[in-house]
Design an enzyme around this catalytic site. Sequence first.
Site, PDB file in Angstrom:
ATOM      1  N   LYS A  13     -36.368 -33.327  20.593  1.00  0.00           N
ATOM      2  CA  LYS A  13     -35.866 -31.955  20.678  1.00  0.00           C
ATOM      3  C   LYS A  13     -34.356 -31.896  20.420  1.00  0.00           C
ATOM      4  CE  LYS A  13     -37.095 -31.244  24.994  1.00  0.00           C
ATOM      5  NZ  LYS A  13     -37.722 -32.532  25.357  1.00  0.00           N
ATOM      6  N   ARG A  88     -38.477 -25.995  32.317  1.00  0.00           N
ATOM      7  CA  ARG A  88     -39.182 -27.251  32.563  1.00  0.00           C
ATOM      8  C   ARG A  88     -40.414 -27.042  33.436  1.00  0.00           C
ATOM      9  NH1 ARG A  88     -35.594 -31.050  30.337  1.00  0.00           N
ATOM     10  NH2 ARG A  88     -35.947 -33.097  31.194  1.00  0.00           N
ATOM     11  N   ARG A 127     -33.503 -45.579  22.960  1.00  0.00           N
ATOM     12  CA  ARG A 127     -32.496 -44.571  22.651  1.00  0.00           C
ATOM     13  C   ARG A 127     -31.083 -45.007  23.073  1.00  0.00           C
ATOM     14  NH1 ARG A 127     -33.937 -38.531  24.225  1.00  0.00           N
ATOM     15  NH2 ARG A 127     -33.581 -39.120  26.382  1.00  0.00           N
ATOM     16  N   ARG A 160     -28.549 -44.006  28.388  1.00  0.00           N
ATOM     17  CA  ARG A 160     -28.502 -43.086  29.531  1.00  0.00           C
ATOM     18  C   ARG A 160     -29.095 -43.746  30.768  1.00  0.00           C
ATOM     19  NH1 ARG A 160     -31.029 -37.558  27.294  1.00  0.00           N
ATOM     20  NH2 ARG A 160     -32.023 -37.755  29.314  1.00  0.00           N
ATOM     21  N   ARG A 171     -40.275 -39.620  34.505  1.00  0.00           N
ATOM     22  CA  ARG A 171     -39.977 -38.407  33.721  1.00  0.00           C
ATOM     23  C   ARG A 171     -41.189 -37.956  32.921  1.00  0.00           C
ATOM     24  NH1 ARG A 171     -35.295 -40.258  30.303  1.00  0.00           N
ATOM     25  NH2 ARG A 171     -35.277 -38.158  29.434  1.00  0.00           N
TER      26      ARG A 171
END
Length: 217
Positions: A13, A88, A127, A160, A171
């Site tokens: 996203k 969310r 990532r 992160r 998550r």
Amino acid sequence: MKLVFLGAPGAGKGTQAKRLVEKYGIPQISTGDLLRAAVAEGTPLGKEAKAYMDRGELVPDSVVLGMVKERLSQDDCKKGFILDGFPRNVAQAEALDKMLSEMNMPLDLALNLDVPFDDLMKRLTGRRTCKSCGQMYNIYYSPSKVEGKCDKCGGELFQRDDDKEETIRKRLEVYRAQTEPLIDYYSRKGILKSVSGTGSIDEIFNSICTILEKKAN
Ligand code: AMP
């Protein structure tokens, strides 16, 4: 274009939203980025949010809603916006509808970026983000030329805190339980479109633009 971006963590996203910002000149509002900025600045809100984020849980709605409302009231949102990572859960979606109807700017579209669940893990653990310019990389799919350094600005790449394996599992679990029902929510409102989030970044971006252009005509 007033747009909500849906999709699991790691669906891409943020990457696609940044492209849309460049092409259409409307702001990306990422609640994750806003929260991370508050954490980095050490504000009271950031301190409250950090513990939830590190556990991979959702930050309380009251915190996030205040932040979004303030951001949406700014002038640059009048011509449109891309909400990335918000809403969310159904309560946030309902609050958003109410907020936008009071501001007289209802949503045009909810765009769901669809990625098979098994791919998400590798996307998230791989990532890396540039500390200086925010450019994103993936050590498996799109590594930087020099390990740990940004191709664009030479900045340092970091992982992160919430992209560690245990937090990622949590998550994804939270996504399934709380966020995935929004696909139904927006489908019932008649504004949902789904795009396959597998393939090259350019291919996915082109599919998204085709949908946006159809919607605009
Ligand atoms: P993201 O960058 O969108 O994956 O968000 C990172 C983390 O920030 C999430 O795991 C949550 O802890 C928190 N967060 C971001 N957006 C929201 C939201 N809309 N509601 C609650 N928590 C959020």
